[in-house]
Design an enzyme around this catalytic site. Structure first.
Site, mmCIF file in Angstrom:
data_model
loop_
_atom_site.group_PDB
_atom_site.id
_atom_site.type_symbol
_atom_site.label_atom_id
_atom_site.label_comp_id
_atom_site.label_asym_id
_atom_site.label_seq_id
_atom_site.Cartn_x
_atom_site.Cartn_y
_atom_site.Cartn_z
ATOM 1 N N GLU A 86 20.526 46.336 19.884
ATOM 2 C CA GLU A 86 21.779 46.732 19.229
ATOM 3 C C GLU A 86 21.489 47.358 17.867
ATOM 4 O O GLU A 86 20.649 46.846 17.115
ATOM 5 C CB GLU A 86 22.614 45.451 19.032
ATOM 6 C CG GLU A 86 23.934 45.628 18.355
ATOM 7 C CD GLU A 86 24.597 44.275 18.078
ATOM 8 O OE1 GLU A 86 23.917 43.348 17.602
ATOM 9 O OE2 GLU A 86 25.804 44.167 18.336
ATOM 10 N N HIS B 293 21.339 48.083 14.147
ATOM 11 C CA HIS B 293 21.419 47.214 12.964
ATOM 12 C C HIS B 293 21.295 48.048 11.702
ATOM 13 O O HIS B 293 20.501 47.732 10.805
ATOM 14 C CB HIS B 293 20.337 46.134 13.023
ATOM 15 C CG HIS B 293 20.752 44.911 13.794
ATOM 16 N ND1 HIS B 293 20.857 44.905 15.155
ATOM 17 C CD2 HIS B 293 21.126 43.663 13.390
ATOM 18 C CE1 HIS B 293 21.270 43.704 15.559
ATOM 19 N NE2 HIS B 293 21.448 42.941 14.510
ATOM 20 N N ASP C 258 18.197 40.984 16.625
ATOM 21 C CA ASP C 258 18.770 39.699 17.065
ATOM 22 C C ASP C 258 17.764 38.862 17.868
ATOM 23 O O ASP C 258 17.661 37.648 17.678
ATOM 24 C CB ASP C 258 20.033 39.923 17.904
ATOM 25 C CG ASP C 258 21.204 40.412 17.064
ATOM 26 O OD1 ASP C 258 21.073 40.487 15.826
ATOM 27 O OD2 ASP C 258 22.251 40.734 17.656
ATOM 28 N N HIS D 25 22.774 36.563 18.858
ATOM 29 C CA HIS D 25 23.733 37.687 18.954
ATOM 30 C C HIS D 25 25.122 37.092 19.174
ATOM 31 O O HIS D 25 25.402 36.452 20.192
ATOM 32 C CB HIS D 25 23.306 38.606 20.112
ATOM 33 C CG HIS D 25 24.238 39.728 20.432
ATOM 34 N ND1 HIS D 25 24.549 40.727 19.533
ATOM 35 C CD2 HIS D 25 24.904 40.038 21.585
ATOM 36 C CE1 HIS D 25 25.374 41.593 20.121
ATOM 37 N NE2 HIS D 25 25.613 41.196 21.355
ATOM 38 N N GLU E 195 28.042 37.998 20.066
ATOM 39 C CA GLU E 195 28.875 38.250 21.247
ATOM 40 C C GLU E 195 28.439 37.457 22.483
ATOM 41 O O GLU E 195 29.168 37.386 23.469
ATOM 42 C CB GLU E 195 28.856 39.754 21.588
ATOM 43 C CG GLU E 195 29.601 40.644 20.610
ATOM 44 C CD GLU E 195 28.757 41.077 19.414
ATOM 45 O OE1 GLU E 195 27.836 40.331 19.001
ATOM 46 O OE2 GLU E 195 29.026 42.174 18.883
ATOM 47 N N HIS F 74 26.448 41.454 9.832
ATOM 48 C CA HIS F 74 25.684 42.226 10.805
ATOM 49 C C HIS F 74 24.822 43.216 10.051
ATOM 50 O O HIS F 74 25.347 44.075 9.350
ATOM 51 C CB HIS F 74 26.625 42.960 11.763
ATOM 52 C CG HIS F 74 25.903 43.831 12.734
ATOM 53 N ND1 HIS F 74 25.195 43.330 13.800
ATOM 54 C CD2 HIS F 74 25.722 45.171 12.768
ATOM 55 C CE1 HIS F 74 24.639 44.317 14.460
ATOM 56 N NE2 HIS F 74 24.933 45.450 13.855
ATOM 57 N N GLU G 69 20.486 38.712 7.967
ATOM 58 C CA GLU G 69 19.515 39.297 8.903
ATOM 59 C C GLU G 69 18.433 40.092 8.173
ATOM 60 O O GLU G 69 17.258 40.043 8.547
ATOM 61 C CB GLU G 69 20.239 40.186 9.923
ATOM 62 C CG GLU G 69 21.034 39.375 10.931
ATOM 63 C CD GLU G 69 21.636 40.229 12.034
ATOM 64 O OE1 GLU G 69 21.593 39.805 13.191
ATOM 65 O OE2 GLU G 69 22.175 41.327 11.737
HETATM 66 ZN ZN ZN Z 1 22.197 41.025 14.516
HETATM 67 MN MN MN Z 2 24.159 41.209 17.311
#
Ligand code: ZN
Ligand code: MN
Length: 254
Positions: free
Chosen positions: A33, A35, A44, A119, A121, A174, A179
């Site tokens: 994904e 970032h 992630d 992650h 979701e 995010h 992170e």
């Molecule tokens: Zn992430």
């Molecule tokens: Mn994520």
């Protein structure tokens, strides 16, 4: 030196280890994904794997290779599906992968499985996979499963130190300070500090629209600024995460 990584063991050593110690098996789950311009697509999964490895080392647990693709990125917590590079799976795929993993580890004779999610979701699809997997193996199976989102183990005290101006909340975190700092600790060569965008936190409406509104999300893909990230913050968070996750596993599973 003994390894925490299950895939570095022979099946013979793995089986002996299971029979002798009944180690917890940690299964990291991530996503591929966007970032932002400053972090890699695999953030992630890299972070859930690194946190899992640190926690496992503290308690003699093993870490299985992670599930590297996650459920579809949502605008409010991952930027959404419209970014190049974001590569997601349908819910049924996510559920099926976790269900299969639960069934296979039960077949090995593992009694403690810990799914370490990185992650946002993924959470309820992992939960469904656990439920269906446990149903597959039946009520008499010895396997117990723990599911956790690693960021939930950060204490208020640590969050107050990491965010001196106030914590924007995990959903907007995010590609932001948590992170980015953790990546500066675990994988510094993969972070491009010079490319961190300077943008205020996104202000989303309290509803969703489908097809998703791409213009709700900054072009950079970052939902709140990663300015203020540092390797020192990453180290402090990584340390707290591994200590507290290891303690939770020991508390539940012995
Ligand atoms: Zn992430
Ligand atoms: Mn994520």
């Amino acid at each position: 030196m003994s390894t925490v990584w299950m895939n570095q063991l022979s099946w013979v050593d793995y089986e002996a280890r299971l029979k002798r110690d009944q180690p917890a098996i940690l299964l990291p789950v991530g996503a591929l994904e966007q970032h932002g311009p400053h972090l890699p697509l695999g953030t992630d999964g890299m972070l859930s794997s690194a946190v899992a490895a640190d926690a496992a080392a503290r308690i003699g647990a093993l870490v299985a290779p992670g599930l590297s693709y996650g459920y579809k990125s949502q605008p409010k917590c991952g930027g959404g599906q419209h970014f190049c590079g974001t590569t997601s799976v349908d819910a049924a795929t996510m559920i099926g992968s976790v269900r299969d993993a639960v069934r296979e580890f039960a077949r090995h004779g593992a009694t403690k499985l810990v799914i370490v999610n990185g992650h946002y979701e993924n959470q309820w699809f992992i939960t469904e996979g656990i439920d269906l997997g446990l149903r597959d193996v039946g009520g008499s199976a010895a396997l117990q499963v723990m599911r956790l989102e690693y960021w939930d183990f950060l204490s208020e005290t640590t969050l107050a130190t990491v965010f001196p101006d106030g914590f924007p909340g995990f959903a907007l975190e995010h590609a932001a300070v948590i992170e980015t700092s953790l990546m500066l600790h675990y994988h510094p060569s993969l972070v491009r500090l010079d490319l961190i965008p300077e943008e205020p936190p996104v202000d989303f409406p309290p509803y969703d629209v489908y097809p998703t509104r791409k213009h709700w999300v900054p072009l950079s893909g970052v939902l709140s600024s990663a300015r203020g990230s540092s390797a020192d913050k990453g180290e402090a968070m990584a340390n707290e995460l591994s200590v507290r996750i290891a303690a939770a596993i020991t508390h539940e599973f012995g």
